[in-house]
Design an enzyme around this catalytic site. Structure first.
Site, PDB file in Angstrom:
ATOM      1  N   ASP A 130       0.872  -1.161   0.000  1.00  0.00           N
ATOM      2  CA  ASP A 130       0.000   0.000   0.000  1.00  0.00           C
ATOM      3  C   ASP A 130       0.920   1.226   0.000  1.00  0.00           C
ATOM      4  OD1 ASP A 130      -2.293   1.589   0.252  1.00  0.00           O
ATOM      5  OD2 ASP A 130      -2.192   1.550   2.435  1.00  0.00           O
ATOM      6  N   ASP A 132      -0.100   4.865   1.494  1.00  0.00           N
ATOM      7  CA  ASP A 132      -0.244   5.704   2.694  1.00  0.00           C
ATOM      8  C   ASP A 132       0.003   4.897   3.960  1.00  0.00           C
ATOM      9  OD1 ASP A 132      -1.121   8.196   1.393  1.00  0.00           O
ATOM     10  OD2 ASP A 132      -2.874   7.013   0.821  1.00  0.00           O
TER      11      ASP A 132
END
Length: 581
Positions: A130, A132
């Site tokens: 991912d 963030d």
């Protein structure tokens, strides 16, 4: 006997440590007697035999006169009984305090990777990420920014009172993993067994009394039918919402502040409308791109941990590992951040880059095809037959991703910070290995390493065990003493909560039980760590072994109770200079 804390158990790795531990346990006896150190008994270590046979048992009574089994029926002078109980208490406390300096030296390394499930990096060929709070870590300024923008949207677009501008973001007021009762407007922490941790229920910025909580819920248990759905959302009749995203910290704080304002000014309001309006305002900060533009304009203020992320990606690349990125963030935002963190050649490290993926829908919805995006953000209309290195793709779905790449099963390890949206479907439906990034872990471990915490928890455990075994004495004098111990225990439990967070305590525990957050973490993450930088401490053939924690019916005296590298043992790559903390 309840399982002792891991630092206490680490003492048994040496003969001297075992002797100290057993001496300490002399005061914590069972109904039929006390365990004592048997210095004559030989050690046995053959398969199928006990590893330790250093214990013998004898009955223990005050001044050698009162057998424990007869305590409840024997007529005993109250003062004599009281004096004996306090003598056991004082001796236990002294033994515990003698252990604290030893336990304090066995501190946990915050850069350790912890395992819920056995996993070898040697088997991992493809690493997914991912963006963030996985590749990019943000400073606390970002939460203040999100709070302020969402608060102003409530005032300017939803016609909320101007007086709300008085409220500023309150750092460290809330923690991740909390539940919010949408209809009652209450924020709380719930444990793995669906019980509310009393003392952690807030209406607005103020705690709700235990008495009121018990009246509202007819106890402290939250039935399954009103808990949040699989992804932590409130829907289909559920009245609870669980906040699992790090971005949800300003959302929870804003809910509390608006509730506080309404109560302070005696304004009647509908809690369901408030929840939906705050949720929409927070969503607008992301959907409209307000947050993205602010971060891009002052990236050094908002993004940190760049060099360590770069080092991890380089290490994987140099070892021939495939890498991909799946994020819900837009390309311009990711590109700006990765240029800052890794460099302009960051795309050369990734075999596949997917933006605006719409997780968790990405993992379940087979209908959305991939769409290629140019460097300038223009969407192309051509059919995607291959996911090519150097290209940027939008949306899509995991089933198409698997078909086009062939990256299936346990050779894939995916890292994310959101236990539901990032990890749950991958481990349950697709057999990928999963790694949870828990930034709060580093702070909590540092707190656990302090002498104050070690002293409090070690004595709390000893006192709890003392209560467990002394409760058989039902005479009034004994019960008066035991009630004082119970009061002290309750005070210490509150103190251990406050050490982490004055309102809600630890992210991982509700007093002695795991939190609901911990339960989901242990189910959906093979490994977890504070940040990706922890990978730098391990070679790519390392096997992670979960700690063999004794079940309640098993003996707590295992030779090893700590994850390899977690304690301060002579592994060069895991040692921590305590003075530098």
């Amino acid at each position: 006997m309840p399982t002792l804390p891991s630092p206490l158990l680490s003492l048994i790795r040496s003969k001297d440590g075992l002797q100290r531990l057993l001496t300490h346990c002399n005061a914590l006896h069972t109904q039929s007697g006390t365990w004592l150190l048997n210095t004559r008994a030989p050690l046995r270590a053959r398969t199928g035999e006990p590893k330790f046979s250093l214990l013998t048992r004898r009955s223990w009574s005050p001044q050698g006169r009162l057998p424990i089994l007869n305590m409840c029926t024997t007529s005993v002078d109250g003062d004599d009984m009281t004096n004996w109980l306090w003598s056991v208490y004082n001796e236990t406390k002294k033994q515990t305090e003698d252990l604290v300096p030893i336990i304090s030296n066995n501190f946990v390394n915050p850069d350790t990777i912890f395992a819920n499930n056995e996993m070898s990096l040697q088997d991992i060929e493809i690493y997914g990420f991912d963006y963030d709070y996985t590749l990019a870590f943000y400073s606390s300024h970002l939460h203040t920014l999100i709070f302020n923008i969402a608060r102003d949207i409530l005032i300017e677009e939803h016609r909320y009172p101007e007086g709300l501008r008085e409220y500023e973001y309150i750092p460290n007021f809330v923690i991740r993993g909390l539940h919010y009762d949408v209809q009652k407007a209450l924020l709380m922490k719930i444990d793995a067994f669906h019980y509310i941790q009393l003392g952690t229920v807030y209406r607005g910025l103020h705690p709700v009394s235990d008495k009121e909580v018990i009246a509202l819920y007819e106890g402290s248990h939250v039935p399954l039918e009103i808990m949040s759905d699989f992804y932590g959302k409130s829907s289909h009749g559920h009245t609870m919402k669980q906040f699992m995203d790090i971005f949800s910290l300003p959302e929870m704080t804003l809910l509390c502040c608006v509730n506080d304002y309404f109560m302070k000014h005696n304004i009647d309001y509908e809690p369901v409308h408030l929840y939906k309006d705050v949720k929409e305002a927070i969503g607008d900060v992301h959907v409209r791109g307000i947050m993205y533009r602010a971060v891009e304009a002052d990236i050094e203020k908002y993004i940190c941990y760049g060099e360590q992320t770069h080092a991890v990606l380089r290490k994987l690349s140099e070892n021939g590992k495939k890498m991909f990125l799946i994020t819900n963030s837009p390309f311009d935002f990711v590109n700006r951040g990765m240029n800052y963190i890794v460099g302009k050649d960051w795309r050369d490290l990734f075999d596949v880059v997917i933006v605006q993926a719409d997780k968790p829908g990405f993992f379940n919805d087979r209908r959305k095809p991939f769409r290629r995006v140019t460097d300038k953000g223009v969407l192309l209309w051509d059919r995607i037959h291959h996911l090519e290195k150097g290209q940027i793709y939008k949306q899509g779905n995991l089933y198409e991703f698997l078909r086009l790449t062939g990256w299936r099963g346990s050779k894939v390890l995916y890292f994310g910070d959101h236990i539901y949206s990032d990890l749950a479907d991958l481990t349950l439906k697709h057999g990928w290995r999963t790694g949870a990034i828990i930034p709060e872990l580093r702070k909590e471990i540092k707190i656990m390493n302090t002498e104050e915490y070690v002293h409090t928890v070690t004595w709390l455990q000893a006192l709890t065990t003392l209560l467990e075994h002394m409760q058989v004495h039902r005479d009034p004098a004994s019960q008066a003493v035991i009630q004082q111990w119970i009061t002290e225990r309750e005070d210490m439990r509150s103190r251990t909560k406050d050490i982490f967070n004055a309102q809600f305590g630890s992210l991982f525990r509700t007093y002695h039980n795991p939190t609901y957050f911990s339960r989901r973490l242990s189910r959906f993450a093979d490994i977890y760590m504070a940040s990706l930088s922890c990978l730098l401490n391990y070679d790519l053939k390392h096997t992670f072994y979960p700690r063999r924690t004794p079940l309640q019916h098993e003996s707590p005296f295992w030779p090893e109770q700590t994850s390899a590298g977690a304690m301060n043992i002579p592994f060069h790559s895991h040692r921590v200079d305590k003075d530098s903390e």
